[in-house]
Motif scaffolding. Structure first.
Motif, PDB file in Angstrom:
ATOM      1  N   ILE A  76       0.839  -1.209   0.000  1.00  0.00           N
ATOM      2  CA  ILE A  76       0.000   0.000   0.000  1.00  0.00           C
ATOM      3  C   ILE A  76       0.871   1.255   0.000  1.00  0.00           C
ATOM      4  O   ILE A  76       0.615   2.215  -0.738  1.00  0.00           O
ATOM      5  N   LEU A  77       1.926   1.278   0.840  1.00  0.00           N
ATOM      6  CA  LEU A  77       2.799   2.452   0.897  1.00  0.00           C
ATOM      7  C   LEU A  77       3.543   2.653  -0.408  1.00  0.00           C
ATOM      8  O   LEU A  77       3.716   3.792  -0.870  1.00  0.00           O
ATOM      9  N   ASN A  78       3.976   1.546  -1.023  1.00  0.00           N
ATOM     10  CA  ASN A  78       4.662   1.680  -2.311  1.00  0.00           C
ATOM     11  C   ASN A  78       3.730   2.255  -3.365  1.00  0.00           C
ATOM     12  O   ASN A  78       4.130   3.073  -4.204  1.00  0.00           O
ATOM     13  N   GLY A  79       2.457   1.801  -3.336  1.00  0.00           N
ATOM     14  CA  GLY A  79       1.502   2.321  -4.307  1.00  0.00           C
ATOM     15  C   GLY A  79       1.215   3.792  -4.120  1.00  0.00           C
ATOM     16  O   GLY A  79       0.908   4.508  -5.083  1.00  0.00           O
ATOM     17  N   LEU A  80       1.320   4.274  -2.878  1.00  0.00           N
ATOM     18  CA  LEU A  80       1.076   5.693  -2.599  1.00  0.00           C
ATOM     19  C   LEU A  80       2.343   6.523  -2.698  1.00  0.00           C
ATOM     20  O   LEU A  80       2.286   7.764  -2.580  1.00  0.00           O
ATOM     21  N   GLY A  81       3.493   5.879  -2.864  1.00  0.00           N
ATOM     22  CA  GLY A  81       4.751   6.617  -2.900  1.00  0.00           C
ATOM     23  C   GLY A  81       5.124   7.186  -1.544  1.00  0.00           C
ATOM     24  O   GLY A  81       5.894   8.159  -1.458  1.00  0.00           O
ATOM     25  N   ALA A  82       4.580   6.584  -0.455  1.00  0.00           N
ATOM     26  CA  ALA A  82       4.882   7.053   0.897  1.00  0.00           C
ATOM     27  C   ALA A  82       6.137   6.353   1.405  1.00  0.00           C
ATOM     28  O   ALA A  82       6.510   5.265   0.943  1.00  0.00           O
ATOM     29  N   GLN A  83       6.771   6.964   2.411  1.00  0.00           N
ATOM     30  CA  GLN A  83       8.011   6.437   2.978  1.00  0.00           C
ATOM     31  C   GLN A  83       7.761   5.950   4.410  1.00  0.00           C
ATOM     32  O   GLN A  83       6.998   6.561   5.160  1.00  0.00           O
ATOM     33  N   LEU A  84       8.426   4.835   4.750  1.00  0.00           N
ATOM     34  CA  LEU A  84       8.309   4.255   6.089  1.00  0.00           C
ATOM     35  C   LEU A  84       9.682   4.198   6.726  1.00  0.00           C
ATOM     36  O   LEU A  84      10.621   3.637   6.153  1.00  0.00           O
ATOM     37  N   ALA A  85       9.826   4.804   7.919  1.00  0.00           N
ATOM     38  CA  ALA A  85      11.088   4.787   8.660  1.00  0.00           C
ATOM     39  C   ALA A  85      10.846   4.179  10.035  1.00  0.00           C
ATOM     40  O   ALA A  85       9.736   4.239  10.579  1.00  0.00           O
ATOM     41  N   ARG A  86      11.889   3.586  10.611  1.00  0.00           N
ATOM     42  CA  ARG A  86      11.785   2.927  11.917  1.00  0.00           C
ATOM     43  C   ARG A  86      12.948   3.321  12.798  1.00  0.00           C
ATOM     44  O   ARG A  86      14.066   3.511  12.332  1.00  0.00           O
ATOM     45  N   LYS A  87      12.662   3.439  14.113  1.00  0.00           N
ATOM     46  CA  LYS A  87      13.730   3.595  15.091  1.00  0.00           C
ATOM     47  C   LYS A  87      13.236   3.050  16.427  1.00  0.00           C
ATOM     48  O   LYS A  87      12.027   3.074  16.719  1.00  0.00           O
ATOM     49  N   PRO A  88      14.152   2.521  17.290  1.00  0.00           N
ATOM     50  CA  PRO A  88      13.733   1.963  18.583  1.00  0.00           C
ATOM     51  C   PRO A  88      13.306   3.073  19.541  1.00  0.00           C
ATOM     52  O   PRO A  88      13.710   4.228  19.418  1.00  0.00           O
ATOM     53  N   LEU A  89      12.472   2.674  20.537  1.00  0.00           N
ATOM     54  CA  LEU A  89      12.073   3.627  21.564  1.00  0.00           C
ATOM     55  C   LEU A  89      13.226   3.870  22.528  1.00  0.00           C
ATOM     56  O   LEU A  89      14.108   3.012  22.723  1.00  0.00           O
ATOM     57  N   GLN A  90      13.220   5.026  23.160  1.00  0.00           N
ATOM     58  CA  GLN A  90      14.296   5.358  24.092  1.00  0.00           C
ATOM     59  C   GLN A  90      14.305   4.439  25.299  1.00  0.00           C
ATOM     60  O   GLN A  90      15.330   4.210  25.916  1.00  0.00           O
ATOM     61  N   SER A  91      13.115   3.886  25.643  1.00  0.00           N
ATOM     62  CA  SER A  91      13.051   2.986  26.800  1.00  0.00           C
ATOM     63  C   SER A  91      13.715   1.649  26.525  1.00  0.00           C
ATOM     64  O   SER A  91      13.984   0.885  27.447  1.00  0.00           O
ATOM     65  N   GLY A  92      13.985   1.355  25.252  1.00  0.00           N
ATOM     66  CA  GLY A  92      14.609   0.090  24.893  1.00  0.00           C
ATOM     67  C   GLY A  92      13.618  -1.004  24.623  1.00  0.00           C
ATOM     68  O   GLY A  92      13.988  -2.086  24.164  1.00  0.00           O
ATOM     69  N   ILE A  93      12.342  -0.799  24.902  1.00  0.00           N
ATOM     70  CA  ILE A  93      11.300  -1.800  24.674  1.00  0.00           C
ATOM     71  C   ILE A  93      10.380  -1.287  23.581  1.00  0.00           C
ATOM     72  O   ILE A  93       9.704  -0.280  23.758  1.00  0.00           O
ATOM     73  N   GLY A  94      10.348  -1.976  22.407  1.00  0.00           N
ATOM     74  CA  GLY A  94       9.471  -1.579  21.332  1.00  0.00           C
ATOM     75  C   GLY A  94      10.164  -0.652  20.337  1.00  0.00           C
ATOM     76  O   GLY A  94      11.393  -0.470  20.352  1.00  0.00           O
ATOM     77  N   GLN A  95       9.379  -0.052  19.467  1.00  0.00           N
ATOM     78  CA  GLN A  95       9.914   0.810  18.435  1.00  0.00           C
ATOM     79  C   GLN A  95       8.810   1.747  17.942  1.00  0.00           C
ATOM     80  O   GLN A  95       7.666   1.632  18.351  1.00  0.00           O
ATOM     81  N   GLU A  96       9.220   2.665  17.063  1.00  0.00           N
ATOM     82  CA  GLU A  96       8.241   3.536  16.429  1.00  0.00           C
ATOM     83  C   GLU A  96       8.500   3.532  14.928  1.00  0.00           C
ATOM     84  O   GLU A  96       9.631   3.386  14.478  1.00  0.00           O
ATOM     85  N   HIS A  97       7.405   3.601  14.163  1.00  0.00           N
ATOM     86  CA  HIS A  97       7.465   3.645  12.705  1.00  0.00           C
ATOM     87  C   HIS A  97       6.797   4.935  12.241  1.00  0.00           C
ATOM     88  O   HIS A  97       5.724   5.298  12.753  1.00  0.00           O
ATOM     89  N   LEU A  98       7.398   5.590  11.269  1.00  0.00           N
ATOM     90  CA  LEU A  98       6.920   6.889  10.788  1.00  0.00           C
ATOM     91  C   LEU A  98       6.597   6.777   9.308  1.00  0.00           C
ATOM     92  O   LEU A  98       7.412   6.314   8.501  1.00  0.00           O
ATOM     93  N   ILE A  99       5.348   7.186   8.948  1.00  0.00           N
ATOM     94  CA  ILE A  99       4.947   7.264   7.537  1.00  0.00           C
ATOM     95  C   ILE A  99       4.928   8.733   7.123  1.00  0.00           C
ATOM     96  O   ILE A  99       4.313   9.569   7.795  1.00  0.00           O
ATOM     97  N   GLN A 100       5.577   9.024   6.013  1.00  0.00           N
ATOM     98  CA  GLN A 100       5.590  10.374   5.460  1.00  0.00           C
ATOM     99  C   GLN A 100       4.894  10.331   4.097  1.00  0.00           C
ATOM    100  O   GLN A 100       5.358   9.695   3.156  1.00  0.00           O
ATOM    101  N   PHE A 101       3.708  10.969   4.020  1.00  0.00           N
ATOM    102  CA  PHE A 101       2.964  11.029   2.764  1.00  0.00           C
ATOM    103  C   PHE A 101       3.489  12.216   1.934  1.00  0.00           C
ATOM    104  O   PHE A 101       3.377  13.378   2.346  1.00  0.00           O
ATOM    105  N   ILE A 102       4.077  11.908   0.798  1.00  0.00           N
ATOM    106  CA  ILE A 102       4.693  12.930  -0.046  1.00  0.00           C
ATOM    107  C   ILE A 102       3.755  13.246  -1.204  1.00  0.00           C
ATOM    108  O   ILE A 102       3.226  12.346  -1.860  1.00  0.00           O
ATOM    109  N   HIS A 103       3.513  14.520  -1.454  1.00  0.00           N
ATOM    110  CA  HIS A 103       2.649  14.953  -2.540  1.00  0.00           C
ATOM    111  C   HIS A 103       3.447  15.793  -3.525  1.00  0.00           C
ATOM    112  O   HIS A 103       4.287  16.623  -3.143  1.00  0.00           O
ATOM    113  N   ASP A 104       3.170  15.569  -4.778  1.00  0.00           N
ATOM    114  CA  ASP A 104       3.876  16.320  -5.836  1.00  0.00           C
ATOM    115  C   ASP A 104       3.407  17.772  -5.868  1.00  0.00           C
ATOM    116  O   ASP A 104       2.248  18.058  -5.567  1.00  0.00           O
TER     117      ASP A 104
END
Length: 536
Positions: free
Chosen positions: A508-536
């Motif tokens: 779905i993200l590839n079809g929308l041309g959106a970007q997905l980034a990941r980084k761990p949480l500061q607590s060390g347990i879990g992570q966060e993922h960020l979607i950036q919707f880019i428009h021309d």
């Protein structure tokens, strides 16, 4: 192509089936609850009736024991005063007086003296005075009673008197016997006081007392000598009956182990029938609601099927007029999604209706989850087909996003995940979020639902937190940002080959041309993922 045509037509009839199954489960659960409450009420009633019967019987016996103890105390006092109580007419009159009291309570009295050698002779007997002077050392009344013990010594026995043992001192039937070895002051020999009661007489006296209070509870009692077999069966209000042969099923009985016998009280069939008709009420209301809901669901399914059939005929009519396979796929996808949205809306309305219990709500959550999975699977397939096609991707990014409606939809999904999975879910929307943004309402929502679905797949406990805000691009255009924080197992877009939820999100993200980034949480347990919707 055939898949898209057949899927709505066949799956729409799952609606009445689900309604019927959920309803029948509700009826069964209601019947189980009614049975549990009925059993508790019946047990409380049984214990109350049995306890009253045992209390009346114990009261009569304990009153007799009090008279018996008063007699012993009086005889001891007279002997201490110098009276020869074994040859004293006044003492005999006293014993007869107490004997009359005991006889009025269906209890007979025998006083025996222990001679040298341990033989026991009857000194007083009421009301059987003709037995005085007889030896009773080997009589069942004194079975296993050791007169050589140091007085005072008291025990109680129960047995059934019959032609097989001596009836000269007793009547035939079940007997409860209290024996007491006593040393009287100024008396060389020890005395044995025996009080014996016919168990059936005591039970009949109990019936007489209870009859004055109202109808006699129709209980069945089984009387046992401790460590022995049944000596009597008694039906309340009817009378004595012989003990049944074979093993008795005494489960669920109320038990009394006082006064030399063990009594098991059980309800008769008549007692069970008298209590609320002998059965708990059937869940007719729940069954009626189930039938009505199933009929309504069937009507809705028929209506949807007719609409779908019309749509199918229309598709057959104008399929040749469509310019390309892509337009046909888009039209079919729109039709399927519209119908799924209608079914989802119906399920949410049923879920929010009054009277829906936890179990029914759980099944509706499962149905909503399956509908959501079907939507994401279709969306991912559409976007996978559009991968590399810039014209199709541009079409999927056209339109306007109603942020309020978007937040409401995402909040509903998070609430469902929280109810279904037991995970804490929360949505954080920026207070300055614009009411409208450029982009496709449907596909932005699908991307966010796919992100929640992927995060849920790797999270068994803890929380899932979704944040929404807007940032300006290098060209000054507002672009939507979505961040998902969770306490689940680490995952990334590279896991798409092994996990279907990640693969759907990635397509779905590839079809929308959106970007997905990941980084761990500061607590060390879990992570966060960020979607950036880019428009021309």
């Amino acid at each position: 192509m055939k898949f898209f045509e057949q899927l709505p037509s066949k799956s729409v009839f799952l609606l009445p089936v689900v309604a019927l199954v959920v309803g029948l489960i509700s009826v069964d659960a209601a019947n189980d609850r009614a049975q549990t409450l009925y059993d508790a009420r019946f047990r409380e009633r049984l214990e109350a009736d049995a306890s009253l019967r045992i209390t009346v019987r114990d009261f009569a016996i304990e009153a007799a024991e009090q008279n018996f103890n008063e007699l012993i105390s009086t005889m001891s006092a007279r002997s201490f005063a110098g009276v020869d109580i074994l040859n004293d007419p006044a003492t005999e009159t006293l014993i007869n007086s107490y004997g009359e009291r005991l006889a009025s309570q269906y209890i007979h009295l025998i006083v025996g003296s222990v001679a040298d050698g341990g033989n026991v002779y009857v000194k007083y007997a009421f009301p059987r005075s003709e037995l005085e002077g007889r030896e009773i050392s080997d009589h069942p009344l004194l079975a296993s009673f050791d007169v050589g013990l140091t007085p005072p010594f008291i025990d109680q026995i129960a047995y059934r008197a019959s032609l097989d043992n001596d009836l000269s001192y007793t009547s035939e039937g079940a007997l409860a016997v209290r024996r007491m070895l006593v040393a009287i002051p100024n008396l060389d020999e020890q005395l044995v006081f025996i009080v014996r009661a016919n168990v059936a007489d005591i039970q009949r006296a109990t019936d007489t007392f209870l009859r004055e209070l109202g109808p006699i509870p129709k209980l069945q009692s089984y009387h046992f000598a401790p460590g022995s077999d049944c000596i009597m069966q008694y039906s309340a209000g009817v009378g004595e009956q012989p003990c049944p042969s074979g093993n008795l099923d005494l489960s669920g009985s109320v038990v009394s182990e006082k006064h030399g016998e063990v009594i098991y009280l059980l309800p008769t069939e008549a007692y069970i029938e008298d209590f609320e008709g002998g059965r708990p009420p059937f869940a007719y209301t729940e069954l009626l609601v189930t039938l009505i809901a199933s009929a309504l669901a069937w009507a809705i399914a028929v209506f949807f099927r007719r609409r779908l059939s019309e749509s199918e005929r229309e598709l057959q009519a104008y399929r040749g007029s469509l310019d390309s396979k892509d337009e046909l796929t888009t039209a079919l996808h729109t039709m399927v999604i519209d119908n799924l949205d209608q079914v989802s809306a119906l399920a949410r309305r049923v879920k929010g209706a009054d009277g829906i219990d936890t179990e029914e709500r759980r099944y509706l959550n499962i149905a909503l989850s399956e509908i959501g999975q079907l939507r994401l699977s279709l969306d991912a397939q559409i976007m996978a087909d559009a991968d590399g096609r810039e014209d199709l991707q541009a079409r999927a990014r056209k339109g306007n996003v109603d942020t309020k409606e978007l937040c409401r939809s995402i909040r509903r999904e998070l609430e469902r995940v929280a109810d279904d999975e037991g995970i804490e879910c929360r949505l954080l929307a920026d207070d300055e979020l614009p009411e409208s943004l450029p982009g496709s309402q449907y596909w932005v929502e699908s991307a966010m639902l796919a992100l929640i679905n992927a995060s849920q797949s790797f999270t068994d406990e803890g929380f899932i937190e979704l944040s929404i805000w807007v940032e300006n691009s290098m060209q000054g255009q507002p672009e939507l940002r979505v961040r998902c924080r969770d306490t689940g197992i680490s995952w990334s877009a590279d896991d798409g080959d092994d996990h279907a939820a990640v693969a759907m999100l990635k397509n779905i993200l590839n079809g929308l041309g959106a970007q997905l980034a990941r980084k761990p949480l500061q607590s060390g347990i879990g992570q966060e993922h960020l979607i950036q919707f880019i428009h021309d």
